[in-house]
Design a protein around this motif. Sequence first.
Motif, PDB file in Angstrom:
ATOM      1  N   THR A 148      -3.742  45.720  -1.632  1.00 52.00           N
ATOM      2  CA  THR A 148      -4.452  45.096  -2.754  1.00 52.00           C
ATOM      3  C   THR A 148      -3.611  44.041  -3.459  1.00 52.00           C
ATOM      4  N   SER A 149      -2.291  44.043  -3.219  1.00 53.15           N
ATOM      5  CA  SER A 149      -1.413  43.103  -3.923  1.00 53.15           C
ATOM      6  C   SER A 149      -0.348  42.585  -2.967  1.00 53.15           C
ATOM      7  N   LEU A 150      -0.275  41.239  -2.817  1.00 46.23           N
ATOM      8  CA  LEU A 150       0.686  40.613  -1.915  1.00 46.23           C
ATOM      9  C   LEU A 150       1.425  39.511  -2.683  1.00 46.23           C
ATOM     10  N   HIS A 151       2.753  39.612  -2.701  1.00 46.61           N
ATOM     11  CA  HIS A 151       3.570  38.680  -3.463  1.00 46.61           C
ATOM     12  C   HIS A 151       4.489  37.910  -2.521  1.00 46.61           C
ATOM     13  N   LEU A 152       4.254  36.592  -2.445  1.00 46.06           N
ATOM     14  CA  LEU A 152       5.030  35.733  -1.544  1.00 46.06           C
ATOM     15  C   LEU A 152       5.674  34.577  -2.295  1.00 46.06           C
ATOM     16  N   ALA A 184      -7.713  34.272   6.420  1.00 42.24           N
ATOM     17  CA  ALA A 184      -7.742  35.735   6.320  1.00 42.24           C
ATOM     18  C   ALA A 184      -8.560  36.191   5.123  1.00 42.24           C
ATOM     19  N   LEU A 185      -8.478  35.460   4.022  1.00 44.28           N
ATOM     20  CA  LEU A 185      -9.205  35.847   2.801  1.00 44.28           C
ATOM     21  C   LEU A 185     -10.714  35.776   2.985  1.00 44.28           C
ATOM     22  N   LYS A 186     -11.158  34.958   3.922  1.00 42.88           N
ATOM     23  CA  LYS A 186     -12.593  34.884   4.179  1.00 42.88           C
ATOM     24  C   LYS A 186     -13.122  36.157   4.831  1.00 42.88           C
ATOM     25  N   ILE A 187     -12.191  36.929   5.382  1.00 48.28           N
ATOM     26  CA  ILE A 187     -12.569  38.171   6.074  1.00 48.28           C
ATOM     27  C   ILE A 187     -12.152  39.401   5.263  1.00 48.28           C
ATOM     28  N   ASN A 188     -10.948  39.353   4.673  1.00 49.51           N
ATOM     29  CA  ASN A 188     -10.391  40.508   3.963  1.00 49.51           C
ATOM     30  C   ASN A 188     -11.254  40.883   2.761  1.00 49.51           C
ATOM     31  N   LYS A 189     -11.428  42.195   2.549  1.00 52.15           N
ATOM     32  CA  LYS A 189     -12.267  42.660   1.449  1.00 52.15           C
ATOM     33  C   LYS A 189     -11.528  43.630   0.514  1.00 52.15           C
ATOM     34  N   THR A 190     -10.190  43.649   0.594  1.00 51.67           N
ATOM     35  CA  THR A 190      -9.450  44.582  -0.265  1.00 51.67           C
ATOM     36  C   THR A 190      -8.414  43.909  -1.153  1.00 51.67           C
ATOM     37  N   LEU A 191      -7.851  42.789  -0.726  1.00 47.18           N
ATOM     38  CA  LEU A 191      -6.786  42.145  -1.497  1.00 47.18           C
ATOM     39  C   LEU A 191      -7.320  41.668  -2.849  1.00 47.18           C
TER      40      LEU A 191
END
Length: 783
Positions: free
Chosen positions: A642-646, A662-669
């Motif tokens: 749910t949380s990604l820090h780069l 990826a964000l177009k597919i991902n449903k949790t971040l």
Amino acid sequence: MTNKLPPSLHTLPIELVYRILDFLSPENILVSVQDVSTRLGAIVHTYPRYQAYNNFEHYSSEKNLAFILRSLYRNKTITTLSIFYTKLNPQEENHLIILLKINQTLINLNLYYAHIGDEGVCHIANALKINKTLTTLHLEGNRIGDVGMQHLADVLKVNETLVTLNLQHNEVGDEGTVNLANALKTNQTLLSLDLQYNKIRDRGGCHLMNASKMNQTLQTLLINHNPMSHLQKQTIRTVLNIKEIIHKIQQQNNQIDTISTSQQKNSLETTLTFNIGNLKHRVAGDEDIRYMASMMKSNNTVKILDLCDSQITDVGIRHICDILNNLKSINSLILKNNRIGAQGVHYLTNALITNQTITVLDLGQNQIRDDGARHLADFLKINQIINTLNLSRNQISDKGAHCLADALKINQTLVSLDLSHNRIGDEGERDFADVLAINQTLVTLDLQNHRLNERKVFQLHNVPYINKTTAGLDLRRRDIDDNQIYFLANVLKSSHVTEVFFTLNLRNNYIGDAGVNDVCDILDTFKTIYALRLDKNWIGNEGAQSLANLLKMNQTITTLDLGENKIDDEGAEYLADALKMNQTITKLNLRVNHIIDRGVKHISEALKINHTIAALYLQGNEITVKGAHYLADALKINRSLTSLHLRRNQIGAVGAQHLADALKINKTLETLNLGHNGIGDEGTRHLSDAFKINQTINTINLDTNQIEDQGASYLSDALMNNQTITNLYIWGNQISDQGACHIADALEVNKTILVLKIGLNQISSRTMNGFSDIVKTRMKLRM
């Protein structure tokens, strides 16, 4: 034919007169109508608007002051008369004096910069000898000197109504102040006196101080901005504050809980605060404590006596002992940050031998040293009441520690002892380690600011209370190295330590790869630990391997912080392999290490398998577009992160494009931090396209990314079509007014944004003010 008389104000019904008065201001009614005739005056005094008119103000630009003052002679509504910046002529001054003598309604008179001088004050003073209603007199800026002050002083000797007197910005010197002080000795009504911005020196200040001690009513005396010494001013303030304490003790005997000299004035009625100035210049001293003791009467409700920061010496302690004899209910005595030495401690402990109420004694930041510690040790051997003792910052060495340790072998009531920031070395620590094996009551022993060596770790072995008051073991910033962590592990593994720990904090030490093995031993012993902090140490790949082996079997750790260490791709691979098996870690912090794309590849492969990790911190490494691609592939599959820090990597615009796909597919971040990655307008375009589709991201950080107006336009378009983003950080870019306007337009449509950080761009103050206007209309929006 009958002759009809024309209508007249003298004959009109009251209702019609009221209708006419409705068209006049209260000032015009006062000046032009009320005294026309007896009947009309009577009607005016029943007119509701006139009855509510009680404050009259006159400014220098207005005329007819003499006529106005004459109109007030018999007025029964005006209670406050204020004349601003108007130099009174003899006629106006005469009317004012007559007004004070005959008016029975006026309560407040304010003459600001009327230049009445000593002669004018003389006339006002004579009037006040007759006046029985005036309670407030402001004479600010009137060139009043010592002669005028003498006239006012004569009035204060006989006047029984004046409560507030303001003499700011005049020319009163010592001679006038002496006369004033003599009057204050007998005056019983004045509550507030303002003498700021005059010419009073120490001689006048000394007389004011003596008068303040004798006066029983004065509560506020303002003397700032006079040429007297700071010490003299502070002494006067202290006397008044002591009087306030005594007064409240006498008047509110059942409501007092605390007497304090702390810098904060508590407004709760159960707390009494003795405030002796601001934090930088708080001064009381022995003489003020003596005065306080002389005025203090017996009281059984005060619970806390707080005299910290008061420059009390051994002499003052004798007076405090007198206070303790009168205040029998005190359970806490706070004497922190004074100048108390060994002799003062001797006086105090002798007085406390018979005391049966004081349980808390704070002597921190004094000058007790070893001799004072010896007196306290003798006292603790017989005292059965005190449970909390603070002796921090007292220059106590091993000798004093030895005395206190011997006392603890006998004492069975002390629960908390603070000896932090003293000069106790290995010998003193060994004495406490020995006694802790015997003493069964001490819960907290603070020896902070001493290097955690073998003997101090051995002390932990002997402390049966370790962390009973918290759920964790906090050993951050203790200079612990691999050798010391070895001893700590042996102590904690011993059967003598049976407490349950949930967190282990070892951040900011000197633990290396060898020390991590001992940390793992601790984790094997305490199966309940779910949070491990090892950030800011010297851990490399071998240490990461040891932790990885542990994580393959450990089923309790949910949070692992390895930030700011020396882990590179090899260590990242070890940890990634562990994540493929571990099903409990939810938060992994690897910020500011030496991980590059190969290490990210291993972590990404683990994310495709792991279904529990929710937060991953990789900021401050050396990740490029390739690493971003690996992570993007993982995000297309992962359903737990749910949380990604780069932040502070090097993914660029292409890396941003991979993540956007990826964000177009991902449903949790939900949180994505890409700050300081050089993604520019092109990368922002890809991300903006993703935000139009993604419905889970709520926090996005794109600060310091060289985004210009075109990128802001892309973001604006995305925000108009997104209903989930609540926090947007785009500060530190190159957005100008044009780009800011695009964002502002989006905010008119988007109602979900709660936090927008857009500062440190190239936006003009005028445009930023426009954002402020938007914030005013959007109550929940913060910038």
